[in-house]
Design a protein around this motif. Structure first.
Motif, mmCIF file in Angstrom:
data_model
loop_
_atom_site.group_PDB
_atom_site.id
_atom_site.type_symbol
_atom_site.label_atom_id
_atom_site.label_comp_id
_atom_site.label_asym_id
_atom_site.label_seq_id
_atom_site.Cartn_x
_atom_site.Cartn_y
_atom_site.Cartn_z
ATOM 1 N N LEU A 35 0.834 -1.200 0.000
ATOM 2 C CA LEU A 35 0.000 0.000 0.000
ATOM 3 C C LEU A 35 0.872 1.255 0.000
ATOM 4 C CD1 LEU A 35 -2.795 -1.096 2.493
ATOM 5 C CD2 LEU A 35 -3.000 -0.830 0.003
ATOM 6 N N HIS A 36 1.942 1.222 0.772
ATOM 7 C CA HIS A 36 2.878 2.352 0.809
ATOM 8 C C HIS A 36 3.515 2.552 -0.572
ATOM 9 C CE1 HIS A 36 5.748 5.168 2.453
ATOM 10 N NE2 HIS A 36 6.738 4.449 1.943
ATOM 11 N N ARG A 37 3.925 1.471 -1.197
ATOM 12 C CA ARG A 37 4.535 1.539 -2.523
ATOM 13 C C ARG A 37 3.580 2.164 -3.536
ATOM 14 N NH1 ARG A 37 4.658 -0.666 -7.221
ATOM 15 N NH2 ARG A 37 3.130 -2.285 -6.860
ATOM 16 N N ARG A 38 2.287 1.878 -3.387
ATOM 17 C CA ARG A 38 1.276 2.412 -4.307
ATOM 18 C C ARG A 38 0.808 3.813 -3.927
ATOM 19 N NH1 ARG A 38 -2.857 -2.285 -6.204
ATOM 20 N NH2 ARG A 38 -1.356 -3.972 -6.439
ATOM 21 N N GLY A 39 1.326 4.339 -2.825
ATOM 22 C CA GLY A 39 0.936 5.679 -2.391
ATOM 23 C C GLY A 39 -0.432 5.744 -1.744
ATOM 24 N N LYS A 40 -0.879 4.626 -1.172
ATOM 25 C CA LYS A 40 -2.190 4.563 -0.524
ATOM 26 C C LYS A 40 -2.024 4.827 0.974
ATOM 27 C CE LYS A 40 -4.252 3.036 -4.280
ATOM 28 N NZ LYS A 40 -5.515 3.451 -4.837
ATOM 29 N N PRO A 41 -2.585 5.921 1.484
ATOM 30 C CA PRO A 41 -2.441 6.199 2.910
ATOM 31 C C PRO A 41 -3.206 5.191 3.769
ATOM 32 C CG PRO A 41 -3.674 7.954 1.799
ATOM 33 C CD PRO A 41 -3.293 6.949 0.761
ATOM 34 N N VAL A 42 -2.602 4.858 4.893
ATOM 35 C CA VAL A 42 -3.199 3.941 5.863
ATOM 36 C C VAL A 42 -3.311 4.671 7.198
ATOM 37 C CG1 VAL A 42 -2.854 1.812 7.177
ATOM 38 C CG2 VAL A 42 -2.266 1.880 4.746
ATOM 39 N N VAL A 43 -4.500 4.643 7.777
ATOM 40 C CA VAL A 43 -4.723 5.175 9.122
ATOM 41 C C VAL A 43 -5.143 4.011 9.995
ATOM 42 C CG1 VAL A 43 -6.114 6.714 10.552
ATOM 43 C CG2 VAL A 43 -5.361 7.472 8.286
ATOM 44 N N PHE A 44 -4.405 3.811 11.080
ATOM 45 C CA PHE A 44 -4.758 2.770 12.036
ATOM 46 C C PHE A 44 -5.763 3.319 13.037
ATOM 47 C CE2 PHE A 44 -0.266 0.976 11.421
ATOM 48 C CZ PHE A 44 -0.701 0.013 10.522
ATOM 49 N N LEU A 45 -6.769 2.503 13.350
ATOM 50 C CA LEU A 45 -7.733 2.803 14.395
ATOM 51 C C LEU A 45 -7.600 1.734 15.467
ATOM 52 C CD1 LEU A 45 -10.908 3.501 12.229
ATOM 53 C CD2 LEU A 45 -9.310 5.168 13.169
ATOM 54 N N SER A 46 -7.656 2.161 16.726
ATOM 55 C CA SER A 46 -7.540 1.184 17.799
ATOM 56 C C SER A 46 -8.413 1.592 18.971
ATOM 57 C CB SER A 46 -6.079 1.088 18.263
ATOM 58 O OG SER A 46 -5.978 0.208 19.356
ATOM 59 N N ASN A 47 -9.041 0.610 19.586
ATOM 60 C CA ASN A 47 -9.793 0.885 20.798
ATOM 61 C C ASN A 47 -8.901 0.757 22.036
ATOM 62 O OD1 ASN A 47 -9.553 -1.873 20.893
ATOM 63 N ND2 ASN A 47 -11.725 -2.271 21.267
ATOM 64 N N SER A 48 -7.617 0.779 21.823
ATOM 65 C CA SER A 48 -6.645 0.724 22.915
ATOM 66 C C SER A 48 -6.791 1.955 23.804
ATOM 67 C CB SER A 48 -5.223 0.676 22.339
ATOM 68 O OG SER A 48 -4.272 0.894 23.360
ATOM 69 N N GLY A 49 -6.710 1.736 25.096
ATOM 70 C CA GLY A 49 -6.717 2.846 26.045
ATOM 71 C C GLY A 49 -5.375 3.541 26.129
#
Length: 87
Positions: A35-49
Motif C-alpha cells: 500500500l505504501h509503494r502504491r501511495g495509498k495512505p493507511v490510518v490505524f484505528l484502535s480501541n486501545s486505552g
C-alpha cells in the motif's frame, strides 16, 4: 493488495489485523508495504486505552515502520482529549 486499486485510502484496525499483541503478522507487513509503494495512505484505528505514542512504539518493536502509516487514532487519546476539553 487486490483491493488496493479500488480505494484511495485505508482505515485499518490493529489488534488481530496487523498484530496479535506481541508479533506483527508477516502478511500484514507485506500488505502495508505494498500500500505504501502504491501511495495509498493507511490510518490505524484502535480501541486501545493507550496513547498514540505508546502504540506507535509498540508497532515499531514489532517491525511496523512509521512510514507505513499516516496516522494512528486510539480511543485512549480521544478520551484524553475529550476530558481535557471538558474543563
Amino acid at each position: 493488495a487486490e483491493v488496493a486499486g479500488r480505494y484511495d485510502a485505508f482505515l485499518v484496525d490493529l489488534w488481530g489485523v496487523i498484530h496479535n499483541g506481541k508479533t506483527a503478522f508477516p502478511w500484514a507487513i507485506r500488505c502495508l508495504e505494498e500500500l505504501h509503494r502504491r501511495g495509498k495512505p493507511v490510518v490505524f484505528l484502535s480501541n486501545s486505552g493507550r496513547t498514540q505514542d505508546t502504540n506507535s512504539k509498540s508497532l515499531a518493536r514489532m517491525g511496523i515502520r512509521r512510514e507505513l502509516f499516516l496516522d494512528l487514532i486510539t480511543s485512549g487519546d480521544e478520551t484524553w482529549h475529550a476530558l481535557a476539553s471538558a474543563h
